[in-house]
Design a protein around this motif. Sequence first.
Motif, PDB file in Angstrom:
ATOM      1  N   THR A 277     -21.984 -44.103 -24.156  1.00 20.04           N
ATOM      2  CA  THR A 277     -21.091 -45.168 -24.620  1.00 20.04           C
ATOM      3  C   THR A 277     -20.643 -44.904 -26.046  1.00 20.04           C
ATOM      4  O   THR A 277     -19.508 -45.199 -26.411  1.00 20.04           O
ATOM      5  N   PHE A 278     -21.514 -44.301 -26.867  1.00 18.93           N
ATOM      6  CA  PHE A 278     -21.119 -43.950 -28.230  1.00 18.93           C
ATOM      7  C   PHE A 278     -20.059 -42.857 -28.199  1.00 18.93           C
ATOM      8  O   PHE A 278     -19.048 -42.934 -28.900  1.00 18.93           O
ATOM      9  N   ALA A 279     -20.253 -41.837 -27.354  1.00 21.76           N
ATOM     10  CA  ALA A 279     -19.274 -40.744 -27.242  1.00 21.76           C
ATOM     11  C   ALA A 279     -17.946 -41.270 -26.744  1.00 21.76           C
ATOM     12  O   ALA A 279     -16.885 -40.858 -27.210  1.00 21.76           O
ATOM     13  N   ALA A 280     -17.960 -42.206 -25.789  1.00 21.71           N
ATOM     14  CA  ALA A 280     -16.714 -42.773 -25.268  1.00 21.71           C
ATOM     15  C   ALA A 280     -16.000 -43.580 -26.340  1.00 21.71           C
ATOM     16  O   ALA A 280     -14.785 -43.509 -26.471  1.00 21.71           O
ATOM     17  N   ALA A 281     -16.730 -44.346 -27.130  1.00 25.59           N
ATOM     18  CA  ALA A 281     -16.122 -45.137 -28.202  1.00 25.59           C
ATOM     19  C   ALA A 281     -15.539 -44.207 -29.259  1.00 25.59           C
ATOM     20  O   ALA A 281     -14.479 -44.481 -29.819  1.00 25.59           O
TER      21      ALA A 281
END
Length: 151
Positions: free
Chosen positions: A140-144
Amino acid sequence: MTHEGIRINTPEEGARQAETERPLPRIAVTPEKVRVLLTEGKGLEIDWADGHRSAWSFKWLRDACPCATCNDERRQEGRKPGQPKKKPAELLPMYTPPAKPASAHGVGRYAIQFNWLDGHSGGIYSWDYLRRHCQCQECTFAAAETTGAPN
């Protein structure tokens, strides 16, 4: 002549879209262990062949149903997979039971399907779909980061 349905993308949007549609390595979408935590009411956990571990709540999975009807509804409402529907303003809010499947079963060697207690069972969650929508903190951090959301 109308131009409905024609959408012009910037080069950045095109590159971002190409990145999300690129094929994932086979090892990244091959599950080693799949656990449906039905009796606990928790959700789905998958250990992938590349060592990654993913987990989704039943609520997220129900709100991310990949069937055509749910996809169209999300698109019309501007929601992403996993985002809940907006609650209608009511004088007396009605109780809605938490999302939980009555059962789950494998679909070939490429997906899992849930039969939800609300009667819905049209969504086939492919391993690729689930891996692309991994809810772990790292993913989720990489997607954000790639969509430009603030940290």
